[in-house]
Design a protein around this motif. Sequence first.
Motif, PDB file in Angstrom:
ATOM      1  N   PRO A  49      -5.581  16.862   5.242  1.00 57.97           N
ATOM      2  CA  PRO A  49      -4.583  16.410   5.997  1.00 57.97           C
ATOM      3  C   PRO A  49      -4.684  14.900   6.352  1.00 57.97           C
ATOM      4  CG  PRO A  49      -6.121  18.188   6.954  1.00 57.97           C
ATOM      5  CD  PRO A  49      -6.474  17.619   5.472  1.00 57.97           C
ATOM      6  N   TYR A  50      -5.580  14.341   6.042  1.00 54.38           N
ATOM      7  CA  TYR A  50      -5.713  12.895   6.049  1.00 54.38           C
ATOM      8  C   TYR A  50      -4.748  12.336   5.130  1.00 54.38           C
ATOM      9  CZ  TYR A  50      -7.436   8.049   6.321  1.00 54.38           C
ATOM     10  OH  TYR A  50      -7.728   6.633   6.378  1.00 54.38           O
ATOM     11  N   LEU A  51      -4.881  12.825   3.640  1.00 53.21           N
ATOM     12  CA  LEU A  51      -4.021  12.017   2.992  1.00 53.21           C
ATOM     13  C   LEU A  51      -2.615  12.506   3.105  1.00 53.21           C
ATOM     14  CD1 LEU A  51      -5.977  12.833  -0.673  1.00 53.21           C
ATOM     15  CD2 LEU A  51      -5.804  10.538   0.789  1.00 53.21           C
ATOM     16  N   ALA A  52      -2.289  13.669   3.534  1.00 49.08           N
ATOM     17  CA  ALA A  52      -1.037  13.978   3.998  1.00 49.08           C
ATOM     18  C   ALA A  52      -0.376  13.186   5.052  1.00 49.08           C
ATOM     19  CB  ALA A  52      -0.778  15.457   4.325  1.00 49.08           C
ATOM     20  N   ALA A  53      -1.164  12.806   6.169  1.00 47.30           N
ATOM     21  CA  ALA A  53      -0.615  11.762   7.098  1.00 47.30           C
ATOM     22  C   ALA A  53      -0.460  10.438   6.602  1.00 47.30           C
ATOM     23  CB  ALA A  53      -1.827  11.691   8.185  1.00 47.30           C
ATOM     24  N   LYS A  54      -1.211  10.024   5.432  1.00 50.13           N
ATOM     25  CA  LYS A  54      -1.012   8.438   4.998  1.00 50.13           C
ATOM     26  C   LYS A  54       0.154   8.851   4.119  1.00 50.13           C
ATOM     27  CE  LYS A  54      -4.240   5.893   6.231  1.00 50.13           C
ATOM     28  NZ  LYS A  54      -3.832   4.603   6.848  1.00 50.13           N
ATOM     29  N   ILE A  55       0.482   9.694   3.493  1.00 47.93           N
ATOM     30  CA  ILE A  55       1.603   9.882   2.699  1.00 47.93           C
ATOM     31  C   ILE A  55       3.011   9.906   3.559  1.00 47.93           C
ATOM     32  CG2 ILE A  55       3.164  11.488   1.038  1.00 47.93           C
ATOM     33  CD1 ILE A  55       0.193  12.498  -0.109  1.00 47.93           C
ATOM     34  N   ASN A  56       2.683  10.626   4.748  1.00 52.60           N
ATOM     35  CA  ASN A  56       3.889  10.598   5.521  1.00 52.60           C
ATOM     36  C   ASN A  56       4.165   9.244   6.215  1.00 52.60           C
ATOM     37  OD1 ASN A  56       4.865  13.360   5.481  1.00 52.60           O
ATOM     38  ND2 ASN A  56       3.284  13.910   6.795  1.00 52.60           N
ATOM     39  N   GLU A  57       3.145   8.402   6.382  1.00 42.17           N
ATOM     40  CA  GLU A  57       3.128   7.042   7.009  1.00 42.17           C
ATOM     41  C   GLU A  57       3.616   6.236   5.924  1.00 42.17           C
ATOM     42  OE1 GLU A  57       0.165   3.714   8.816  1.00 42.17           O
ATOM     43  OE2 GLU A  57      -0.734   5.738   8.138  1.00 42.17           O
ATOM     44  N   ALA A  58       3.371   6.417   4.552  1.00 40.57           N
ATOM     45  CA  ALA A  58       4.009   5.724   3.507  1.00 40.57           C
ATOM     46  C   ALA A  58       5.660   5.693   3.493  1.00 40.57           C
ATOM     47  CB  ALA A  58       3.448   5.826   2.350  1.00 40.57           C
ATOM     48  N   LYS A  59       5.902   6.998   3.483  1.00 39.28           N
ATOM     49  CA  LYS A  59       7.369   7.364   3.443  1.00 39.28           C
ATOM     50  C   LYS A  59       8.164   6.592   4.392  1.00 39.28           C
ATOM     51  CE  LYS A  59       8.964  11.015   5.004  1.00 39.28           C
ATOM     52  NZ  LYS A  59      10.297  11.357   5.868  1.00 39.28           N
ATOM     53  N   ASP A  60       7.402   6.774   5.768  1.00 46.74           N
ATOM     54  CA  ASP A  60       8.004   6.310   7.053  1.00 46.74           C
ATOM     55  C   ASP A  60       8.359   4.860   6.851  1.00 46.74           C
ATOM     56  OD1 ASP A  60       8.404   8.780   7.914  1.00 46.74           O
ATOM     57  OD2 ASP A  60       6.503   8.781   9.229  1.00 46.74           O
ATOM     58  N   LEU A  61       7.379   4.173   6.382  1.00 50.47           N
ATOM     59  CA  LEU A  61       7.358   2.603   6.388  1.00 50.47           C
ATOM     60  C   LEU A  61       8.228   1.976   5.350  1.00 50.47           C
ATOM     61  CD1 LEU A  61       5.844   0.020   7.384  1.00 50.47           C
ATOM     62  CD2 LEU A  61       4.686   0.311   5.248  1.00 50.47           C
ATOM     63  N   LEU A  62       8.450   2.933   4.105  1.00 53.74           N
ATOM     64  CA  LEU A  62       9.571   2.522   2.968  1.00 53.74           C
ATOM     65  C   LEU A  62      10.823   2.871   3.451  1.00 53.74           C
ATOM     66  CD1 LEU A  62       7.395   3.089  -0.225  1.00 53.74           C
ATOM     67  CD2 LEU A  62       7.870   0.906   0.998  1.00 53.74           C
ATOM     68  N   GLU A  63      10.860   3.701   4.078  1.00 57.05           N
ATOM     69  CA  GLU A  63      12.487   4.170   4.513  1.00 57.05           C
ATOM     70  C   GLU A  63      13.163   3.370   5.401  1.00 57.05           C
ATOM     71  OE1 GLU A  63      12.457   8.355   5.136  1.00 57.05           O
ATOM     72  OE2 GLU A  63      12.922   8.883   3.100  1.00 57.05           O
ATOM     73  N   LYS A  64      12.391   2.429   6.203  1.00 61.09           N
ATOM     74  CA  LYS A  64      12.848   1.812   7.254  1.00 61.09           C
ATOM     75  C   LYS A  64      13.750   0.731   6.552  1.00 61.09           C
ATOM     76  CE  LYS A  64       9.391   2.166  10.721  1.00 61.09           C
ATOM     77  NZ  LYS A  64       8.324   1.820  11.647  1.00 61.09           N
TER      78      LYS A  64
ATOM     79  N   PRO B 282       8.269   0.952  -6.490  1.00 57.99           N
ATOM     80  CA  PRO B 282       8.075  -0.278  -6.198  1.00 57.99           C
ATOM     81  C   PRO B 282       8.452  -0.756  -4.717  1.00 57.99           C
ATOM     82  CG  PRO B 282      10.006   0.232  -7.643  1.00 57.99           C
ATOM     83  CD  PRO B 282       9.238   1.382  -7.502  1.00 57.99           C
ATOM     84  N   PRO B 283       7.910  -1.847  -4.194  1.00 62.35           N
ATOM     85  CA  PRO B 283       8.198  -2.035  -2.625  1.00 62.35           C
ATOM     86  C   PRO B 283       9.548  -2.011  -2.495  1.00 62.35           C
ATOM     87  CG  PRO B 283       6.551  -3.254  -3.655  1.00 62.35           C
ATOM     88  CD  PRO B 283       7.274  -2.666  -4.720  1.00 62.35           C
ATOM     89  N   THR B 284      10.739  -2.292  -3.417  1.00 59.43           N
ATOM     90  CA  THR B 284      11.937  -2.220  -2.985  1.00 59.43           C
ATOM     91  C   THR B 284      12.828  -1.137  -3.415  1.00 59.43           C
ATOM     92  OG1 THR B 284      12.366  -3.562  -4.991  1.00 59.43           O
ATOM     93  CG2 THR B 284      11.785  -4.957  -3.030  1.00 59.43           C
ATOM     94  N   ALA B 285      12.178  -0.022  -3.615  1.00 64.76           N
ATOM     95  CA  ALA B 285      12.977   1.131  -4.033  1.00 64.76           C
ATOM     96  C   ALA B 285      13.835   1.823  -2.898  1.00 64.76           C
ATOM     97  CB  ALA B 285      11.757   2.258  -4.261  1.00 64.76           C
ATOM     98  N   SER B 286      14.834   2.362  -3.492  1.00 68.41           N
ATOM     99  CA  SER B 286      15.665   3.064  -2.695  1.00 68.41           C
ATOM    100  C   SER B 286      15.226   4.225  -1.883  1.00 68.41           C
ATOM    101  CB  SER B 286      17.010   3.432  -3.594  1.00 68.41           C
ATOM    102  OG  SER B 286      16.601   4.319  -4.371  1.00 68.41           O
ATOM    103  N   LYS B 287      15.865   4.286  -0.639  1.00 72.21           N
ATOM    104  CA  LYS B 287      15.696   5.655  -0.013  1.00 72.21           C
ATOM    105  C   LYS B 287      15.486   7.074  -0.827  1.00 72.21           C
ATOM    106  CE  LYS B 287      16.698   3.833   4.633  1.00 72.21           C
ATOM    107  NZ  LYS B 287      17.644   4.302   5.712  1.00 72.21           N
TER     108      LYS B 287
ATOM    109  N   GLU C 291       0.984  -1.233   0.047  1.00 67.92           N
ATOM    110  CA  GLU C 291       0.096   0.068   0.097  1.00 67.92           C
ATOM    111  C   GLU C 291       0.851   1.257  -0.107  1.00 67.92           C
ATOM    112  OE1 GLU C 291      -3.759   1.780   2.387  1.00 67.92           O
ATOM    113  OE2 GLU C 291      -2.431   0.502   3.555  1.00 67.92           O
ATOM    114  N   ALA C 292       1.877   1.266   0.774  1.00 73.48           N
ATOM    115  CA  ALA C 292       2.731   2.470   0.783  1.00 73.48           C
ATOM    116  C   ALA C 292       3.593   2.845  -0.567  1.00 73.48           C
ATOM    117  CB  ALA C 292       3.841   2.420   1.859  1.00 73.48           C
ATOM    118  N   SER C 293       3.916   1.675  -1.318  1.00 77.08           N
ATOM    119  CA  SER C 293       4.517   1.677  -2.674  1.00 77.08           C
ATOM    120  C   SER C 293       3.445   2.293  -3.557  1.00 77.08           C
ATOM    121  CB  SER C 293       5.044   0.544  -2.978  1.00 77.08           C
ATOM    122  OG  SER C 293       4.095  -0.426  -3.124  1.00 77.08           O
ATOM    123  N   LEU C 294       2.109   1.917  -3.581  1.00 78.80           N
ATOM    124  CA  LEU C 294       1.066   2.237  -4.360  1.00 78.80           C
ATOM    125  C   LEU C 294       0.905   3.768  -4.034  1.00 78.80           C
ATOM    126  CD1 LEU C 294      -1.576  -0.175  -4.165  1.00 78.80           C
ATOM    127  CD2 LEU C 294      -0.101   0.292  -6.062  1.00 78.80           C
ATOM    128  N   ILE C 295       1.136   4.518  -2.732  1.00 78.95           N
ATOM    129  CA  ILE C 295       0.715   5.711  -2.697  1.00 78.95           C
ATOM    130  C   ILE C 295       1.767   6.619  -2.993  1.00 78.95           C
ATOM    131  CG2 ILE C 295       0.715   7.382  -0.469  1.00 78.95           C
ATOM    132  CD1 ILE C 295      -0.550   5.366   0.918  1.00 78.95           C
TER     133      ILE C 295
END
Length: 116
Positions: A101-116, A74-79, A66-70
Amino acid sequence: MASAVIITGLGLAAVGFTGRYMLRKMPALSQRMTEALKNMPKLDSQSLANSKYYKGGFESKMTKREASLILGVPPTASKAKVKENFKKVMSVNHPDRGGSPYLAAKINEAKDLLEK
């Protein structure tokens, strides 16, 4: 004073004549609108099924998919790629620019998840 009354009267007469003209032309305008609406393409479930957009809402707990779709990566993309796409998506959806604001929060959540 008399000239103001004359100008006001002429203005009201112009408005009246314009209104009468528009009312007489309305049937022709409504007929053209009806024809234009008939010629519009129909939206059906098949055309929506072939859409390139993701169908469905957000999941209760965000997954990498879901984060990669947002963010459109790709799910394995570099930071670096995640950060680049995050900036593009957030610039369009930021609340200060009229985004949700809700979409912005989801976008931030997606970035945090993929950067881990």
